[in-house]
Write a protein that holds these residues in place. Sequence first.
Motif, short mmCIF file in Angstrom:
data_model
loop_
_atom_site.label_atom_id
_atom_site.label_comp_id
_atom_site.label_asym_id
_atom_site.label_seq_id
_atom_site.Cartn_x
_atom_site.Cartn_y
_atom_site.Cartn_z
N THR A 87 2.67 -31.52 4.89
CA THR A 87 2.97 -32.25 6.12
C THR A 87 4.42 -32.75 6.09
OG1 THR A 87 0.68 -32.88 6.42
CG2 THR A 87 2.32 -34.22 7.56
N ARG A 88 4.82 -33.33 4.96
CA ARG A 88 6.19 -33.83 4.83
C ARG A 88 7.22 -32.69 4.79
NH1 ARG A 88 3.45 -37.29 1.30
NH2 ARG A 88 4.10 -36.12 -0.55
N ALA A 89 6.84 -31.54 4.30
CA ALA A 89 7.78 -30.42 4.13
C ALA A 89 7.80 -29.47 5.33
CB ALA A 89 7.42 -29.64 2.87
N ARG A 90 6.94 -29.71 6.31
CA ARG A 90 6.81 -28.77 7.44
C ARG A 90 8.13 -28.55 8.19
NH1 ARG A 90 2.31 -26.91 8.85
NH2 ARG A 90 1.13 -28.67 8.02
N ALA A 91 8.86 -29.60 8.49
CA ALA A 91 10.12 -29.45 9.24
C ALA A 91 11.15 -28.66 8.42
CB ALA A 91 10.68 -30.82 9.61
N ALA A 92 11.24 -28.94 7.12
CA ALA A 92 12.20 -28.22 6.28
C ALA A 92 11.83 -26.74 6.20
CB ALA A 92 12.25 -28.84 4.88
N MET A 93 10.53 -26.44 6.12
CA MET A 93 10.12 -25.04 6.09
C MET A 93 10.41 -24.37 7.42
SD MET A 93 9.16 -22.41 4.45
CE MET A 93 8.94 -23.20 2.88
N GLY A 94 10.22 -25.09 8.50
CA GLY A 94 10.58 -24.55 9.82
C GLY A 94 12.06 -24.23 9.91
N ASP A 95 12.89 -25.10 9.34
CA ASP A 95 14.34 -24.85 9.32
C ASP A 95 14.66 -23.61 8.49
OD1 ASP A 95 14.68 -27.12 10.85
OD2 ASP A 95 15.34 -28.38 9.16
N LEU A 96 13.97 -23.44 7.36
CA LEU A 96 14.19 -22.27 6.52
C LEU A 96 13.77 -21.00 7.25
CD1 LEU A 96 15.03 -21.04 3.79
CD2 LEU A 96 12.66 -21.34 3.06
N LEU A 97 12.66 -21.04 7.94
CA LEU A 97 12.21 -19.87 8.72
C LEU A 97 13.24 -19.51 9.79
CD1 LEU A 97 8.46 -20.84 9.16
CD2 LEU A 97 9.32 -18.91 7.85
N ALA A 98 13.77 -20.51 10.46
CA ALA A 98 14.77 -20.26 11.50
C ALA A 98 16.05 -19.68 10.90
CB ALA A 98 15.08 -21.55 12.26
N ARG A 99 16.47 -20.21 9.75
CA ARG A 99 17.67 -19.70 9.08
C ARG A 99 17.45 -18.26 8.66
NH1 ARG A 99 22.41 -20.30 7.06
NH2 ARG A 99 22.71 -22.43 7.72
N TRP A 100 16.27 -17.97 8.09
CA TRP A 100 15.95 -16.61 7.67
C TRP A 100 16.04 -15.65 8.85
CZ3 TRP A 100 12.35 -13.09 9.22
CH2 TRP A 100 12.20 -11.96 8.42
N LEU A 101 15.43 -16.04 9.98
CA LEU A 101 15.45 -15.17 11.15
C LEU A 101 16.87 -14.96 11.66
CD1 LEU A 101 13.97 -13.48 13.23
CD2 LEU A 101 13.58 -15.57 14.55
N ASP A 102 17.67 -16.01 11.72
CA ASP A 102 19.06 -15.88 12.14
C ASP A 102 19.82 -14.92 11.23
OD1 ASP A 102 18.63 -17.69 14.21
OD2 ASP A 102 19.60 -19.37 13.17
N GLN A 103 19.62 -15.08 9.92
CA GLN A 103 20.31 -14.21 8.95
C GLN A 103 19.83 -12.77 9.08
OE1 GLN A 103 20.92 -17.61 5.50
NE2 GLN A 103 20.05 -15.69 4.90
N ALA A 104 18.51 -12.56 9.22
CA ALA A 104 17.97 -11.21 9.34
C ALA A 104 18.50 -10.52 10.60
CB ALA A 104 16.44 -11.25 9.35
N CYS A 105 18.53 -11.25 11.70
CA CYS A 105 19.02 -10.66 12.95
C CYS A 105 20.51 -10.35 12.87
CB CYS A 105 18.71 -11.57 14.13
SG CYS A 105 16.95 -11.57 14.55
#
Length: 144
Positions: A87-105
């Motif tokens: 629960t506490r790490a959810r926002a940070a993981m969401g940020d990592l997912l967004a960064r990953w997608l930006d980098q992949a694209c």
Amino acid sequence: MKAMVEEALYRKAAWRQSSSPGAGKLAAAVAHCEAIVGGSPNHLHAVSERLDHPVKRQLFLVCYAAMRVLDDAVDNRFLARPAAERTRARAAMGDLLARWLDQACAAAVGTFAPDAAAFEPEVFFALNHYAGASDIGQDPWRKL
């Protein structure tokens, strides 16, 4: 005709890899991807080794490594935690997912440029080289 096109693409990629100033950096990035993919037994790694064309093999390898680093991050940094920590790490993981997608694209079209906050920059450097020279584009990454 298809074989001629593949051979031309192979020669172009091989020339780019061997003649560019970053050839050593690319070789190190690909080795990093190989270590990620080969780190544990899996069927997709076995499939990649059976691809007959070297450029296809490298493209498959770096694409799989890019997906694997995200999967491992979600499994090990998020899902392995107790519910309260997730629960506490959810926002940070969401940020990592967004960064990953930006980098992949960005890498899919050859425009990835690592910064200090880049996630697995070696993987995306290799993806930038191989996927950026392909016709895969961003769509498959966005649909994952």
